[in-house]
Design an enzyme around this catalytic site. Structure first.
Site, PDB file in Angstrom:
ATOM      1  N   GLY A  16       8.180  -1.184  -5.786  1.00 43.37           N
ATOM      2  CA  GLY A  16       8.483  -1.716  -6.886  1.00 43.37           C
ATOM      3  C   GLY A  16       7.712  -3.155  -7.385  1.00 43.37           C
ATOM      4  N   THR A  19       1.847  -1.912  -3.696  1.00 50.08           N
ATOM      5  CA  THR A  19       1.975  -0.132  -3.386  1.00 50.08           C
ATOM      6  C   THR A  19       1.327  -0.626  -2.045  1.00 50.08           C
ATOM      7  OG1 THR A  19       0.368   0.385  -4.850  1.00 50.08           O
ATOM      8  CG2 THR A  19       0.060   1.276  -2.597  1.00 50.08           C
ATOM      9  N   ASP A 128      18.689  -6.172  -1.217  1.00 46.58           N
ATOM     10  CA  ASP A 128      18.600  -4.848  -0.946  1.00 46.58           C
ATOM     11  C   ASP A 128      18.594  -4.004   0.112  1.00 46.58           C
ATOM     12  OD1 ASP A 128      17.583  -2.783  -3.089  1.00 46.58           O
ATOM     13  OD2 ASP A 128      15.428  -3.292  -2.603  1.00 46.58           O
TER      14      ASP A 128
END
Length: 644
Positions: A16, A19, A128
């Site tokens: 998100g 890269t 997360d």
């Protein structure tokens, strides 16, 4: 080369925020992974600062089950240099292997508990935890990756601004209402992941992210044994406690959760293996080498449970009789005791009657009603009927997506508790959905807005589609509500997505008169232009189209320009002077001008010994030299041949 040190290789993937690129650290001679912030995010100073803060937080963690961070810097874009884990994610392992046994699950989850315990001890919450963020090293060790959304617990303001971070399938119920993430939130996500490892499915699936989040907020995670009968009851209990909707009811720490899991699987962890088509067994995940710490914690947990049960039993037992010699009373004492007994009985009856009057009339006991889900006025009315008083506990007010503002979301004492009339029931009230600033979607790829839509629980309608001359294909043309407008989380929103410039078919106009060709292009919403005129032997009619820049039936953008070439008719030339040339040379010159050559011969004339004319030399042409003719016309050359 990056920073004169890292030899950049191929792209590994993207998340998100960044890269991920494979690279070689030329100073340390090792393979690394470099996380580079997305260019569209790098313009935001707050995001840049948060990206750098991520590196500092992640670099402070040192644990064998956490992906290490080596370096950070900034060239054109900020970047972080991390340990390269050249193996699959736990999601890929689960997809290829299928559900794990309780012992195999233990080999995965216990090391992750230890990794999270280290992070929590330093004030970091991962936020997360999910199979995609667990990477498996080639030697079978699970490593927790991407602390990119972790925040220092004491300083975080991310949740407070209305942005929800984390995958919705593993989202703790308290985060749905915007409450700040805590280690208990990570414990919930890890327990949900353990459920998924055991069953191969999500615990509370739904069709939309918003529906999933609401299920986590309002429903208990089912026992994994419902879908995997081999799961023992003790493991069901451990996961039920760790996924309690009330964070206070979960284990005190992830270490305690790990201890409960270890106690629930007495045989200990087992390796996760897979068998190839040739029968070879490949080990994917190895169990941790040392579980002594967890075993001791499990034993301590059992001992504490037994101690608590013993304490409850002692409190419930009747007090022991007083021991010791009893004094023999005399007759006087006996009479005094009798009088005292009568007095005691009378006083007892009076006191009992008073008590009954107070208990049943003045201040009767009643059960506290359930208030959750009622609005404030309804709750006050219900409590008043039972003689109770309502008090709003401002510290328990919360933003709630699913409950309108003013709805009761919690109460103390809880429903069913017996309390005397006049007692106070303190309640927490919903503040309704959190108000956020509508994000800017216009001009962005439609696929890029999903994360913000899910984070704010927006109900995004199926996008409308329109052609646009200015907005690229797949990008958002417009949105409702407009960007920057304050809106509640969970609001209905809509967008219009570009189909790009409308395409039209190019008509075939070669062979048409110029005016007809231009009219046909205009009718097709194209712009025709005459750019050249040429002589044409094949199209002798002047003004007829002989070529177009885009072939007929091609698809082009509406209003594209189409260039046309028209005919000037055949080229007119003058017959050149080829008299006295050899027939071969004359033919070559005439044919080079596009003329057709025919030959006519006559023998030389003789008169006695005299011969007239020169043989094999052109005597004349027909048409004559200098006559205008069109290209392709026939010219006859006449010459003499020797007599006889």
């Amino acid at each position: 080369m990056l920073a004169d040190r890292y030899a950049v290789g191929k792209r590994i993937g993207a998340g998100g925020m960044a890269t991920i690129i494979r690279a070689t650290d030329t100073h340390m001679d090792r393979e690394v992974a470099i996380k580079v912030l997305h260019r569209h995010l790098a313009d935001d100073p707050e995001i840049r600062a948060r990206f750098k803060l991520e590196a500092r937080h992640a670099a402070s963690l040192s644990h064998p089950n956490v992906v290490a961070v080596y370096d950070q810097g900034e060239t054109d874009l900020p970047y972080i240099v991390m340990e390269l884990v050249d193996g699959p994610s736990l999601r890929e392992v689960l997809a290829g292997h299928g559900p794990l046994s309780p012992a195999q699950m233990l080999a995965v989850v216990v090391p992750l508990c230890q990794a999270l315990a280290t992070a929590h001890a330093q004030g970091l919450v991962h936020r997360d935890v999910k199979p995609e963020n667990v990477l498996i090293t080639p030697d079978g060790m699970p490593k927790l990756a991407d602390f990119g959304i972790a925040r220092v617990m004491a300083a975080t303001s991310h949740t407070a601004t209305g942005t929800l971070v984390g995958s919705v399938h593993y989202l703790a119920p308290e985060l749905v209402g915007g409450i700040e993430a805590t280690p208990a939130s990570d414990q919930y996500a890890l327990a949900v992941m353990a459920f998924e490892l055991l069953t191969g499915r999500k615990p509370l699936p739904a069709e939309t992210p918003m529906a999933i989040a609401l299920r986590h907020a309002n429903e208990d995670v089912p026992p994994p044994s419902r879908y995997a009968p081999e799961v023992p009851p003790a493991l069901d209990t451990a996961i039920a406690i760790a996924t309690s909707r009330d964070p206070q009811q979960r284990y005190a720490s992830v270490e305690a959760f790990a201890a409960a899991l270890t106690a629930a699987v007495p045989d200990g962890p087992d390796a996760v293996t897979t068998t190839s088509s040739d029968g070879t067994v490949h080990t994917m995940i190895l169990p941790p080498e040392d579980l002594d710490t967890m075993s001791r914690a499990a034993a301590a947990l059992d001992e504490r449970t037994r101690a608590e049960q013993a304490l409850v039993a002692r409190r419930a037992a009747p007090p022991p009789r007083r021991s010791g010699p009893r004094r023999r009373p005399g007759r006087r004492a006996g009479r005094g005791a009798g009088i005292a007994a009568v007095v005691v009985v009378v006083l007892g009856l009076l006191a009992g009657g008073g008590w009954l009057y107070w208990d049943q009339v003045v201040a009767p006991v009643a059960a506290v009603p359930g208030l959750v889900g009622l609005d404030r006025a309804e709750a006050q009315s219900v409590l008043a009927d039972r003689g109770f008083t309502l008090e709003i506990d401002e510290s328990a007010e919360e933003y709630r997506l699913e409950e309108p503002a003013g709805t009761i979301i919690g109460q103390r004492p809880s429903e069913g508790t017996e309390m005397r009339a006049g007692g106070i029931v303190r309640v927490g009230v919903s503040l309704g959905p959190r108000t956020v600033e509508m994000p800017e979607f216009v001009g962005r790829p439609y696929d890029d807005i999903t994360a913000e839509v899910e984070a704010n629980f927006f109900d995004l309608a199926e996008p409308a589609q329109e052609h646009s001359d200015t907005v690229p294909v797949g990008h958002v043309i417009s949105q409702d509500p407009p960007p920057g407008e304050p809106v509640p989380q969970g609001s209905d929103i809509s967008v219009v997505v570009s189909l790009g410039v409308r395409q039209v078919a190019v008509p075939a106009v070669v062979g048409l008169p110029e005016a007809d060709a231009l009219a046909a292009l205009e009718a097709a919403e194209l712009a025709g232009t005459i750019v050249a005129e040429e002589h044409s032997d094949e199209v002798p009619e002047a003004g007829t189209v002989i070529a177009q820049s885009v072939p007929g039936d091609s698809q082009v953008d509406v209003r594209s320009g189409i260039e046309l070439t028209t005919s000037l008719g055949p080229l007119t030339i003058e017959v050149p002077d080829v008299v006295d040339m050899s027939p071969e040379d004359a033919r070559a010159e005439l044919e080079g001008l596009g003329l057709v050559v025919e030959e006519y011969t006559e023998p030389q004339q003789t008169l006695g010994p005299l011969t007239f004319g020169q043989p094999y030399r052109v005597q004349y042409t027909d048409p004559a030299v200098g006559t205008p003719v069109q290209r392709g016309a026939t010219v006859t050359i006449a010459y003499l041949t020797p007599p006889g």
